[in-house]
Write a protein that holds these residues in place. Structure first.
Motif, mmCIF file in Angstrom:
data_model
loop_
_atom_site.group_PDB
_atom_site.id
_atom_site.type_symbol
_atom_site.label_atom_id
_atom_site.label_comp_id
_atom_site.label_asym_id
_atom_site.label_seq_id
_atom_site.Cartn_x
_atom_site.Cartn_y
_atom_site.Cartn_z
ATOM 1 N N GLY A 1 -7.369 1.442 -6.938
ATOM 2 C CA GLY A 1 -7.136 1.680 -8.359
ATOM 3 C C GLY A 1 -5.653 1.633 -8.656
ATOM 4 N N PRO A 2 -5.250 1.805 -9.941
ATOM 5 C CA PRO A 2 -6.118 2.111 -11.075
ATOM 6 C C PRO A 2 -6.899 0.901 -11.577
ATOM 7 C CG PRO A 2 -3.817 1.984 -11.767
ATOM 8 C CD PRO A 2 -3.832 1.799 -10.294
ATOM 9 N N ASN B 1 4.278 6.939 -9.384
ATOM 10 C CA ASN B 1 4.571 5.598 -9.887
ATOM 11 C C ASN B 1 4.727 5.555 -11.406
ATOM 12 O OD1 ASN B 1 4.473 3.604 -7.474
ATOM 13 N ND2 ASN B 1 2.850 5.094 -7.129
ATOM 14 N N PHE C 1 -8.226 6.315 -16.289
ATOM 15 C CA PHE C 1 -8.125 5.472 -15.092
ATOM 16 C C PHE C 1 -9.476 5.402 -14.385
ATOM 17 C CE2 PHE C 1 -4.083 7.701 -15.659
ATOM 18 C CZ PHE C 1 -3.221 6.621 -15.782
ATOM 19 N N TYR D 1 -0.327 9.661 -6.709
ATOM 20 C CA TYR D 1 0.148 8.269 -6.735
ATOM 21 C C TYR D 1 0.459 7.850 -8.180
ATOM 22 C CZ TYR D 1 -0.330 3.148 -6.687
ATOM 23 O OH TYR D 1 -0.144 1.797 -6.883
ATOM 24 N N LEU D 2 -0.449 8.202 -9.102
ATOM 25 C CA LEU D 2 -0.223 7.846 -10.521
ATOM 26 C C LEU D 2 1.057 8.507 -11.018
ATOM 27 C CD1 LEU D 2 -3.877 8.272 -11.885
ATOM 28 C CD2 LEU D 2 -2.674 6.105 -11.488
ATOM 29 N N VAL E 1 -3.598 4.082 -0.787
ATOM 30 C CA VAL E 1 -3.843 3.687 -2.177
ATOM 31 C C VAL E 1 -3.458 2.218 -2.294
ATOM 32 C CG1 VAL E 1 -3.435 4.184 -4.615
ATOM 33 C CG2 VAL E 1 -3.207 6.019 -2.922
ATOM 34 N N SER F 1 -3.447 -0.910 -5.073
ATOM 35 C CA SER F 1 -3.610 -1.258 -6.482
ATOM 36 C C SER F 1 -4.220 -2.654 -6.585
ATOM 37 C CB SER F 1 -2.238 -1.226 -7.166
ATOM 38 O OG SER F 1 -2.353 -1.776 -8.453
ATOM 39 N N TYR G 1 0.848 -1.199 0.000
ATOM 40 C CA TYR G 1 0.000 0.000 0.000
ATOM 41 C C TYR G 1 0.879 1.242 0.000
ATOM 42 C CZ TYR G 1 1.188 0.605 4.922
ATOM 43 O OH TYR G 1 1.883 0.792 6.086
ATOM 44 N N LEU H 1 2.781 6.142 -13.756
ATOM 45 C CA LEU H 1 1.676 5.572 -14.526
ATOM 46 C C LEU H 1 1.098 6.619 -15.468
ATOM 47 C CD1 LEU H 1 0.114 3.569 -11.572
ATOM 48 C CD2 LEU H 1 1.373 2.640 -13.513
ATOM 49 N N GLN I 1 -3.639 -4.952 -8.502
ATOM 50 C CA GLN I 1 -2.635 -5.995 -8.762
ATOM 51 C C GLN I 1 -1.888 -6.437 -7.500
ATOM 52 O OE1 GLN I 1 -0.300 -4.050 -11.770
ATOM 53 N NE2 GLN I 1 1.217 -3.305 -10.299
ATOM 54 N N ASP I 2 -2.000 -5.643 -6.420
ATOM 55 C CA ASP I 2 -1.331 -5.999 -5.164
ATOM 56 C C ASP I 2 -2.272 -6.645 -4.160
ATOM 57 O OD1 ASP I 2 1.095 -4.937 -6.031
ATOM 58 O OD2 ASP I 2 0.478 -2.917 -5.442
#
Ligand SMILES: N[C@@H](CCC[C@H](N)C(=O)O)C(=O)O
Length: 279
Positions: free
Chosen positions: A48-49, A86, A57, A82-83, A15, A17, A3, A88, A19-20
């Motif tokens: 998200g995303p 990272n 997104f 965050y985007l 936040v 994701s 996180y 993104l 995928q995590d």
């Protein structure tokens, strides 16, 4: 579970994701993760995303009681940061889809300041929603416990109840916010702001958030309170909103589209132990 934690003027979010995440984000798990003693602690989760047909997104926003919010101003600014952090997004402007509509975000100062075009404020009862016949909910009466207040209601995707008072304190927000949040006038519950108009460019608010309780700042609350102050002709179209956690700048267009600008701070990237759910 990985996180990232950020805050926007003391309004803190995790936040996460997709995928995590190896488990389903149920209301019970959300409550535990956000708990300030038994979990990581936060005013909500930004999930998200996610894929979206309407924007670059998609984002889902959860309150610490496990309920889902349509929109969050600070949540959107944090998610934008965050985007950016990272990588993104490479460009400074992009759009994000929420349950409460699509917003445009723009990062500045390496993500430390984020501007969000929040959408259009409506005072219309059926959109907020507020019970009763169709009308703009402006300067009506509401009674909780021993107290009758004059209130306005607004939506910017999520519901708000705004009460103007000569002075506002955290105690007033805590005493009456929890009762107003669940008042039968508001079938989807409501966020509550106690507002002091300082002058035509400045308001001060104390906030009780739906599903979160007393918070130090809120972006959608700033937007709704500023829109009401402007609608009642108490303030001009550019308003600084002062909250216990700091200040947000709100600009209101002729048709009540809100642009909000303020600081975002990164706190930590972390790894939560699965033991947190052993209860
Ligand atoms: N802190 C937020 C608002 C989060 C959602 C709210 N609690 C709701 O249920 O509508 C903000 O910055 O806008």
């Amino acid at each position: 579970m990985k996180y990232s934690k950020y805050h926007a003027l003391g309004n803190d979010y995790l936040v996460i994701s997709p995928q995590d995440l190896a488990f389903e984000l149920t209301p019970e798990k959300i409550e535990r993760i956000c708990h300030r003693n038994f979990g990581i602690g936060s005013d909500g989760i930004l999930f998200g995303p996610l894929p979206s047909n309407n924007a670059r997104f998609g984002l889902r926003i959860f309150n610490p009681d496990g309920s889902e919010a349509e929109k969050s101003g600070n949540g959107l600014r944090i998610f934008s940061r965050y985007l950016w952090d990272n990588q993104l997004v490479q460009q400074e402007e992009f759009d994000i889809d929420t349950l409460g509509g699509r917003v445009k975000a723009r990062v500045a100062q390496s993500g430390k300041s984020v501007e969000v075009e929040m959408g259009r404020v409506s005072f219309q009862s059926e959109k907020i929603p507020v019970t009763g016949h169709s009308r703009e909910v402006l300067t009506e009466s509401i009674t909780v416990a021993d107290q009758t207040f004059s209130f306005c209601a607004a939506t910017i995707g999520n519901p708000h109840c705004i009460i103007q008072l000569p002075e506002v304190t955290p105690e007033i927000a805590k005493q009456y916010g929890c009762l107003l949040e669940v008042h039968p006038y508001f079938p989807n519950r409501t966020n509550v702001q106690f507002m002091k108009v300082k002058d035509r460019q400045n308001i001060q608010i104390e906030i009780w958030e739906r599903g979160a309780g007393y918070t130090l700042a809120s972006g959608s609350s700033s937007s709704a309170a500023a829109a009401v102050a402007h609608k009642l002709n108490l303030c001009d179209s550019h308003i600084a909103v002062h909250m216990p956690g700091g200040q947000i700048a709100i600009a209101i267009s002729n048709d009540f589209i809100i642009t909000m600008t303020g600081a975002v701070t990164k706190v930590v990237d972390g790894l939560m132990s699965p033991e947190v759910f052993e209860f």
